[in-house]
Design a protein around this motif. Structure first.
Motif, PDB file in Angstrom:
ATOM      1  N   GLU A 293       0.832  -1.208   0.000  1.00  0.00           N
ATOM      2  CA  GLU A 293       0.000   0.000   0.000  1.00  0.00           C
ATOM      3  C   GLU A 293       0.865   1.256   0.000  1.00  0.00           C
ATOM      4  N   LYS A 294       1.938   1.251   0.806  1.00  0.00           N
ATOM      5  CA  LYS A 294       2.844   2.394   0.855  1.00  0.00           C
ATOM      6  C   LYS A 294       3.503   2.645  -0.488  1.00  0.00           C
ATOM      7  N   PHE A 295       3.906   1.555  -1.117  1.00  0.00           N
ATOM      8  CA  PHE A 295       4.546   1.665  -2.433  1.00  0.00           C
ATOM      9  C   PHE A 295       3.588   2.251  -3.460  1.00  0.00           C
ATOM     10  N   LEU A 296       2.333   1.764  -3.418  1.00  0.00           N
ATOM     11  CA  LEU A 296       1.333   2.284  -4.361  1.00  0.00           C
ATOM     12  C   LEU A 296       1.065   3.765  -4.098  1.00  0.00           C
ATOM     13  N   GLN A 297       1.012   4.151  -2.793  1.00  0.00           N
ATOM     14  CA  GLN A 297       0.767   5.562  -2.457  1.00  0.00           C
ATOM     15  C   GLN A 297       1.905   6.454  -2.940  1.00  0.00           C
ATOM     16  N   LEU A 298       3.168   6.005  -2.684  1.00  0.00           N
ATOM     17  CA  LEU A 298       4.329   6.767  -3.136  1.00  0.00           C
ATOM     18  C   LEU A 298       4.366   6.877  -4.649  1.00  0.00           C
ATOM     19  N   LYS A 299       4.003   5.798  -5.299  1.00  0.00           N
ATOM     20  CA  LYS A 299       3.978   5.805  -6.758  1.00  0.00           C
ATOM     21  C   LYS A 299       2.952   6.813  -7.276  1.00  0.00           C
ATOM     22  N   ALA A 300       1.753   6.810  -6.636  1.00  0.00           N
ATOM     23  CA  ALA A 300       0.712   7.756  -7.054  1.00  0.00           C
ATOM     24  C   ALA A 300       1.142   9.201  -6.807  1.00  0.00           C
ATOM     25  N   ASP A 301       1.758   9.474  -5.624  1.00  0.00           N
ATOM     26  CA  ASP A 301       2.233  10.822  -5.320  1.00  0.00           C
ATOM     27  C   ASP A 301       3.296  11.267  -6.311  1.00  0.00           C
ATOM     28  N   HIS A 302       4.214  10.360  -6.636  1.00  0.00           N
ATOM     29  CA  HIS A 302       5.281  10.683  -7.589  1.00  0.00           C
ATOM     30  C   HIS A 302       4.707  11.018  -8.964  1.00  0.00           C
ATOM     31  N   GLU A 303       3.738  10.228  -9.393  1.00  0.00           N
ATOM     32  CA  GLU A 303       3.111  10.500 -10.697  1.00  0.00           C
ATOM     33  C   GLU A 303       2.399  11.860 -10.683  1.00  0.00           C
ATOM     34  N   LYS A 304       1.708  12.145  -9.542  1.00  0.00           N
ATOM     35  CA  LYS A 304       1.009  13.433  -9.434  1.00  0.00           C
ATOM     36  C   LYS A 304       2.007  14.591  -9.473  1.00  0.00           C
ATOM     37  N   TYR A 305       3.139  14.437  -8.753  1.00  0.00           N
ATOM     38  CA  TYR A 305       4.181  15.466  -8.729  1.00  0.00           C
ATOM     39  C   TYR A 305       4.742  15.715 -10.127  1.00  0.00           C
ATOM     40  N   ILE A 306       4.986  14.601 -10.850  1.00  0.00           N
ATOM     41  CA  ILE A 306       5.515  14.714 -12.225  1.00  0.00           C
ATOM     42  C   ILE A 306       4.532  15.457 -13.107  1.00  0.00           C
ATOM     43  N   ILE A 307       3.220  15.154 -12.929  1.00  0.00           N
ATOM     44  CA  ILE A 307       2.198  15.827 -13.751  1.00  0.00           C
ATOM     45  C   ILE A 307       2.173  17.333 -13.448  1.00  0.00           C
ATOM     46  N   GLU A 308       2.223  17.689 -12.123  1.00  0.00           N
ATOM     47  CA  GLU A 308       2.207  19.097 -11.752  1.00  0.00           C
ATOM     48  C   GLU A 308       3.420  19.834 -12.288  1.00  0.00           C
ATOM     49  N   LYS A 309       4.597  19.215 -12.154  1.00  0.00           N
ATOM     50  CA  LYS A 309       5.810  19.841 -12.664  1.00  0.00           C
ATOM     51  C   LYS A 309       5.755  20.018 -14.168  1.00  0.00           C
ATOM     52  N   SER A 310       5.170  19.039 -14.836  1.00  0.00           N
ATOM     53  CA  SER A 310       5.043  19.161 -16.298  1.00  0.00           C
ATOM     54  C   SER A 310       4.139  20.322 -16.657  1.00  0.00           C
TER      55      SER A 310
ATOM     56  N   ASP B 176       3.608  22.983 -14.765  1.00  0.00           N
ATOM     57  CA  ASP B 176       4.340  24.221 -14.469  1.00  0.00           C
ATOM     58  C   ASP B 176       5.338  24.548 -15.567  1.00  0.00           C
ATOM     59  N   LEU B 177       6.027  23.513 -16.053  1.00  0.00           N
ATOM     60  CA  LEU B 177       6.992  23.741 -17.137  1.00  0.00           C
ATOM     61  C   LEU B 177       6.302  24.240 -18.388  1.00  0.00           C
ATOM     62  N   ASN B 178       5.122  23.687 -18.646  1.00  0.00           N
ATOM     63  CA  ASN B 178       4.374  24.145 -19.835  1.00  0.00           C
ATOM     64  C   ASN B 178       3.949  25.607 -19.673  1.00  0.00           C
ATOM     65  N   ASP B 179       3.463  25.958 -18.425  1.00  0.00           N
ATOM     66  CA  ASP B 179       3.071  27.352 -18.192  1.00  0.00           C
ATOM     67  C   ASP B 179       4.264  28.276 -18.332  1.00  0.00           C
ATOM     68  N   PHE B 180       5.372  27.877 -17.760  1.00  0.00           N
ATOM     69  CA  PHE B 180       6.579  28.700 -17.841  1.00  0.00           C
ATOM     70  C   PHE B 180       7.018  28.889 -19.292  1.00  0.00           C
ATOM     71  N   ASP B 181       6.915  27.801 -20.046  1.00  0.00           N
ATOM     72  CA  ASP B 181       7.278  27.882 -21.473  1.00  0.00           C
ATOM     73  C   ASP B 181       6.347  28.840 -22.213  1.00  0.00           C
ATOM     74  N   ASN B 182       5.049  28.771 -21.875  1.00  0.00           N
ATOM     75  CA  ASN B 182       4.089  29.679 -22.529  1.00  0.00           C
ATOM     76  C   ASN B 182       4.383  31.138 -22.166  1.00  0.00           C
ATOM     77  N   ARG B 183       4.707  31.387 -20.843  1.00  0.00           N
ATOM     78  CA  ARG B 183       5.013  32.738 -20.436  1.00  0.00           C
ATOM     79  C   ARG B 183       6.264  33.263 -21.124  1.00  0.00           C
ATOM     80  N   LEU B 184       7.244  32.391 -21.278  1.00  0.00           N
ATOM     81  CA  LEU B 184       8.457  32.800 -21.992  1.00  0.00           C
ATOM     82  C   LEU B 184       8.149  33.196 -23.431  1.00  0.00           C
ATOM     83  N   LYS B 185       7.274  32.416 -24.050  1.00  0.00           N
ATOM     84  CA  LYS B 185       6.899  32.736 -25.431  1.00  0.00           C
ATOM     85  C   LYS B 185       6.183  34.095 -25.495  1.00  0.00           C
ATOM     86  N   GLN B 186       5.257  34.331 -24.473  1.00  0.00           N
ATOM     87  CA  GLN B 186       4.551  35.608 -24.447  1.00  0.00           C
ATOM     88  C   GLN B 186       5.517  36.766 -24.231  1.00  0.00           C
TER      89      GLN B 186
END
Length: 518
Positions: free
Chosen positions: A55-72, A74-84
């Motif tokens: 269960e702990k492994f599954l929870q950590l895996k889910a949190d890691h995936e969520k973190y990766i999605i959020e960072k992605s 943020d990177l997309n927003d930052f890239d868009n702001r740079l373009k603007q």
């Protein structure tokens, strides 16, 4: 017997061996059961830990995936702001290039305009030089025609305009002052009359002597004592001069301090009533009477504050209020005067929409500087203000006390109310006695002040100094000069003299033409 003992021992040993075998078997059985239970429990714990780890492994895996999605994201927003930002910078660069081009064009236009203005300024300067030449020629012609220089003509024009403006200003000032007086006098009289009508105070005149009545002239001798020792002891103890003359059944107590006269009167009354009159008894009675008077002073102060509804006064101020009963001002009882000023001030403050309690408090305390225990060399208004400050009265109350004779500047509307009510109380007919010498001196000073002006022939102070008539020479002053003279005299009287009420200044100028028919 031995055989029995051997049998017993053998039996005991056999029983013990049997018990050992049985106990060892039971112990092995329990041990096997505990081992089996521990093994079963360890299997359960192992399974639980494996499940928790999964269960702990599954929870950590889910949190890691969520973190990766959020960072992605943020990177997309930052890239868009740079373009603007890049697009904005490009637009800004284009705008700046356009403005630079416009600036260069405007710079050329400004240079052309500057050249044109320079040419126009040269033309204007040439025109100014021509106009100045023409102006000088015109002035020369005017000077030749009039016979006056430009400076002389200007001086005459300025002088005539000054005289005209001065005359018009004086007339305008007089009109404004008359109009203001009519309005102000009407309202002021209305308030003052209302205040006076609502206050009825008896007139109390104090003298510097007290008449002590006795039943017979025989008591006079006892009061005097052998070789005058009793009367000397009484005078020394009270500070009062005792006059025993031929007046039947009366002794005169003379002193400027009313408290001392009252102490002497009460002491004499007790001594005459008791019948024992000798120096030791006199000192004893005078000491008791002084304590009695002090208590009466405090009681009078308390009763006065209660009657007027003035609360929260310092005990020392209450004592000073009580001492006013034994003080007088120009023959007017000071306590009666202060009570009257307090009531007048309260009514006038109510008419003007001001704080009634403060007005009554300031009116009651305005003359406490006349009854201090010590006698410092200060005007009574300033001394009263300092006493009020010492005993924590509010600043507006202190200012009203100090300003009621203009020793300090008035800072609130309460101060002029106290000043006016003090004048009303003292100006009532019969309220005060004024020394004849000072009255005559004031009239003479008034006439001399007007006589000091050039062109004044005679002056008359009439109506007890309420009006000053000034007669000027018709050949020395004009009608316009008389208006200026009346204004100047009134200002100087206000600045240099002290007087009750107001003084009317009338300047009279007349021309008489006399001829004779023969």
């Amino acid at each position: 017997m031995i055989e029995l003992m051997i049998g017993i021992v053998a039996g005991f040993l056999g029983g013990g061996a049997l018990a050992y075998v049985i106990w060892n078997k039971a112990l092995n059985t329990k041990k096997m059961r505990i081992i089996s239970e521990a093994q079963a429990e360890s299997e359960v714990i192992k399974k639980d830990k494996i499940l928790q780890a999964k269960e702990k492994f599954l929870q950590l895996k889910a949190d890691h995936e969520k973190y990766i999605i959020e960072k992605s994201a943020d990177l997309n927003d930052f890239d868009n702001r740079l373009k603007q930002k890049d697009n904005q910078l490009n637009q800004r660069r284009d705008e700046l290039q356009k403005k630079v081009k416009e600036y260069e064009l405007n710079k050329r236009e400004v240079e052309i305009i500057k050249e044109n203005l320079t040419l126009q300024l040269q033309r204007v300067e040439n025109k100014n030089e021509e106009l100045e030449k023409m102006h000088r020629q015109h002035l020369d012609k005017l000077e030749q025609i009039s016979g006056l220089s430009a400076e002389e003509a200007k001086a005459q024009l300025v002088e005539s305009l000054q005289e005209e403006a001065k005359s018009e200003a004086i007339s305008y000032i007089n009109e404004i002052m008359e109009e203001a007086k009519l309005t102000a006098n009407k309202e002021a009289k209305k308030i003052v009359v209302k205040s006076i009508q609502r206050v009825a105070t008896e007139t109390a005149i104090e003298n510097a002597v007290t008449i002590f009545h006795i039943e017979s002239d025989e008591i006079k001798g006892r009061i005097i004592g052998r070789e005058g020792r009793n009367i000397r002891a009484l005078e020394a103890a009270t500070g009062v001069e005792i006059v025993v003359d031929d007046t039947p059944e009366a002794i005169v107590l003379s002193a400027f301090d009313p408290v001392r006269r009252e102490i002497a009167r009460l002491a004499l009354h007790q001594l005459v009533t008791d019948g024992r009159i000798h120096p030791a008894r006199i000192e004893e009675v005078v000491g008791k009477v002084k304590k009695q008077i002090e208590e009466e002073i405090i009681e009078t102060g308390k009763r006065t504050t209660i009657d007027l509804g003035v609360h929260g006064l310092h005990p020392e101020l209450i004592r000073l209020i009580g001492k006013m009963k034994y003080r007088s001002s120009y023959g007017q009882n000071l306590l009666q005067h202060s009570r009257e000023v307090a009531n007048l001030s309260a009514i006038m403050a109510a008419e003007l929409g001001l704080n009634v309690k403060k007005a009554k408090r300031a009116g009651l305390l305005h003359d406490i500087g006349k009854v201090p225990d010590d006698e410092p060399e200060l005007p009574h208004a300033i001394l009263g203000m300092k006493l009020a400050e010492k005993y924590k009265e509010k600043p507006d109350i202190c200012n009203a006390i100090g300003a009621h004779h203009d020793e300090v500047e008035m800072q609130t509307l309460l101060a002029p109310i106290i000043q006016v009510c003090d004048a009303i109380s003292g100006a009532r007919p019969g309220a005060r006695r004024e020394i004849v010498e000072s009255y005559i001196k004031r009239l003479k000073d008034l006439e001399d002040l007007a006589l000091s002006y050039p062109g004044v022939m005679k002056t008359y102070a009439i109506q007890a100094g309420r009006e000053l008539r000034v007669i000027v020479g018709a050949d020395k002053l004009s009608d316009q000069d008389t208006e200026q003279l009346s204004y100047d005299i009134s200002k100087r009287i206000q600045d240099e003299m002290t007087y009750p009420g107001q003084i009317k200044i009338t300047v009279i100028r007349e021309t008489r033409a006399v001829s004779y028919a023969k």
